[in-house]
Design an enzyme around this catalytic site. Sequence first.
Site, PDB file in Angstrom:
ATOM      1  CB  SER A  50      39.086  35.962  23.343  1.00  0.00           C
ATOM      2  OG  SER A  50      38.914  34.551  23.329  1.00  0.00           O
ATOM      3  CG  ASP A  82      37.998  40.490  25.319  1.00  0.00           C
ATOM      4  OD1 ASP A  82      38.326  41.659  25.567  1.00  0.00           O
ATOM      5  OD2 ASP A  82      38.113  39.548  26.139  1.00  0.00           O
ATOM      6  CD  GLU A 134      44.454  46.491  27.454  1.00  0.00           C
ATOM      7  OE1 GLU A 134      45.383  46.060  28.163  1.00  0.00           O
ATOM      8  OE2 GLU A 134      43.557  45.769  26.998  1.00  0.00           O
ATOM      9  CG  HIS A 180      43.209  39.187  31.164  1.00  0.00           C
ATOM     10  ND1 HIS A 180      44.157  39.908  30.469  1.00  0.00           N
ATOM     11  CD2 HIS A 180      42.024  39.815  30.937  1.00  0.00           C
ATOM     12  CE1 HIS A 180      43.566  40.908  29.833  1.00  0.00           C
ATOM     13  NE2 HIS A 180      42.275  40.878  30.108  1.00  0.00           N
ATOM     14  N   GLY A 181      42.385  35.936  34.166  1.00  0.00           N
ATOM     15  CA  GLY A 181      42.520  34.627  34.791  1.00  0.00           C
ATOM     16  C   GLY A 181      42.180  34.663  36.269  1.00  0.00           C
ATOM     17  N   GLY A 209      39.527  41.979  33.200  1.00  0.00           N
ATOM     18  CA  GLY A 209      39.994  41.107  34.276  1.00  0.00           C
ATOM     19  C   GLY A 209      39.206  41.278  35.563  1.00  0.00           C
ATOM     20  CB  SER A 211      36.572  36.853  36.829  1.00  0.00           C
ATOM     21  OG  SER A 211      35.678  36.793  35.752  1.00  0.00           O
ATOM     22  CB  THR A 233      38.045  33.890  35.133  1.00  0.00           C
ATOM     23  OG1 THR A 233      39.126  34.221  34.255  1.00  0.00           O
ATOM     24  CG2 THR A 233      38.489  32.786  36.073  1.00  0.00           C
TER      25      THR A 233
END
Length: 284
Positions: A50, A82, A134, A180-181, A209, A211, A233
């Site tokens: 990232s 990313d 995206e 995300h997260g 995203g 995870s 994550t």
Amino acid sequence: MPLVPVDVLLEQADREGFGVGAFNANNMEIVQAILRAAELENSPVIMQASQGAINYAGLEFITGMVKTAAESSKIPVALHLDHGTDFVQVVKCIRSGFSSVMYDGSKLPLEENIAMTRKVLEMGTPIGVSVEAELGKIGGTEDNVSVSEKEARYTDPEEARYFVEQTGIKSLAIAIGTAHGQYQGEPKLDLKRLAQIKSLVKIPIVLHGSSGVPDAAVKEAIKLGICKVNIDTNIREAFVGGMRKVLDAKPDEIDPRKILGPAREAAIEIIREKMRVFGSSGKA
């Protein structure tokens, strides 16, 4: 072997019905863990950085570490940017040797996103660099890219068709309910929307995203056309958890190798688990 373009890996995944894991490489130990897991699983793999990771480690260090890892192995490895929201950063990564970049124009108006994506494609395609785009906003926060729950919106299937037609992009990240997260509660993927999008665009689809998404949902998404699955994550959780175990047991430990070594092993295990879920084991 030398770094390979992401498009090569995703074309195989799309053809054979599996997903390729794209794992964020934030430091040397995680780069080593990703490669070791791929070797043990005989799986193709994408190491991605990232903008935050590049700012932390330095572009030259990230590129150098991943290139060294790839060249030391017979496993196909791609190096991917990313969430590149800055065109200048995208250019720097291509010049540094990345084999793939993502241009994230999802916050831009549709036509502006199309125009900027074309610009990146015009630069990357002639020299064999893959480009991911995206469409639709994925909630949560990744480094400095933050999208509130109110802002987050799912990808419109007809808009996806138009976007692909207008850009000629070869892989597209879509928003179908991931974030995300770390999740608060269990994420619910809009698999019907995914199926609609895949019926309209005949290119590999990317799931960001991932995870915390239940394994069964990830497997179903792959059946419906997801070919690249992003994981960050879960690796962070495993890595930091490995460090905490050592420091809890030995609070006076000062040898970084004895702290980071077990963390690397924990990362290897979670990455191997993900590769098995994605169906990429044995596909290298």
